[in-house]
Design an enzyme around this catalytic site. Structure first.
Site, short mmCIF file in Angstrom:
data_model
loop_
_atom_site.label_atom_id
_atom_site.label_comp_id
_atom_site.label_asym_id
_atom_site.label_seq_id
_atom_site.Cartn_x
_atom_site.Cartn_y
_atom_site.Cartn_z
N CYS A 1 17.72 -30.91 10.32
CA CYS A 1 16.62 -31.78 9.94
C CYS A 1 16.97 -33.25 10.20
O CYS A 1 17.24 -33.64 11.32
CB CYS A 1 16.18 -31.52 8.50
SG CYS A 1 14.53 -32.19 8.15
N HIS B 1 15.21 -26.00 9.15
CA HIS B 1 16.17 -25.81 8.07
C HIS B 1 16.76 -24.40 8.17
O HIS B 1 16.11 -23.43 7.77
CB HIS B 1 15.49 -26.00 6.71
CG HIS B 1 15.15 -27.42 6.40
ND1 HIS B 1 16.06 -28.29 5.86
CD2 HIS B 1 14.02 -28.12 6.60
CE1 HIS B 1 15.49 -29.48 5.71
NE2 HIS B 1 14.25 -29.40 6.15
N GLU C 1 18.94 -23.11 6.36
CA GLU C 1 19.26 -22.56 5.04
C GLU C 1 18.05 -21.93 4.35
O GLU C 1 18.22 -21.18 3.39
CB GLU C 1 19.87 -23.65 4.14
CG GLU C 1 18.94 -24.74 3.69
CD GLU C 1 18.67 -25.82 4.71
OE1 GLU C 1 17.92 -26.75 4.39
OE2 GLU C 1 19.20 -25.73 5.85
#
Length: 198
Positions: A79, A179, A181
């Site tokens: 990001c 992202h 994650e």
């Protein structure tokens, strides 16, 4: 035994979710802005949610602006971490780290919502150990108003308003606009590949 993965400590907003993602894949990590710890780590993760000029000011206060471009081990930025690795950003005219000779632009549209938020298809142009086990196209989760244009460092693209760089790659630096994650199994696969295969 593998050395720890180091998560770069600065005013990033999504560190906890990165830590949880590493916990899920059983990876040992530290969260640090200490130069010696970062230099000795086996892998570096440079995450972030925030505003470019504010983030750069914090990196300068800790000397990380000078350290990060010199890192020799594999680095994965996500990001705003990806945008900070670029040359500059239109977000408050920030001068960034310059690892990628790329000028980050703001999305402009009268028909699409900005920021670009949600799941979108990522098309991988480069196949390497980082993308092992991923299909040529995978859906990843995005939250951003600024983008890196497609260019010589582009490793993957995404289409929102127009094509932009979903991933960049240069030498030991890998960067994702999405992202990892919070991108489900595909994001977890990419993160696991970075830790264990790069």
């Amino acid at each position: 035994m593998s050395k720890e993965v180091a998560i770069i400590k600065y005013n990033a907003g999504n560190v906890a979710s990165v830590m949880y993602a590493l916990d899920r894949i059983g990876v040992k990590y530290i969260w640090t802005d200490d130069a010696s710890q970062l230099n000795s780590a086996e892998k570096i993760i440079f995450p972030g949610v925030g505003e470019a000029s504010t983030a750069m000011n914090h990196l300068k206060e800790t000397g990380l602006d000078l350290l990060i471009p010199t890192l020799k081990q594999p680095v994965l930025a996500t990001c705003i971490g990806m945008q900070l690795l670029c040359k500059s950003s239109e977000e408050n005219n920030a001068t960034c780290l310059g690892v990628f000779d790329v000028e980050v632009k703001r999305f402009q549209s009268k028909t699409h919502k900005i920021p670009h938020v949600g799941w979108n298809k990522v098309n991988f142009l480069e196949q390497n150990a980082l993308t092992e086990g991923l299909k040529p196209s995978e859906f990843m989760y995005f939250v951003h108003s600024y983008f890196a244009p497609v260019g010589p460092y582009t490793m993957a693209t995404c289409d929102y308003i127009h094509d932009f760089s979903a991933m960049l790659h240069k030498d030991n630096f890998y960067a994702a606009q999405f992202h990892t994650e919070i991108s489900g199994l595909a994001g977890q696969t990419l993160l696991n590949n970075f830790v264990h295969s790069i």
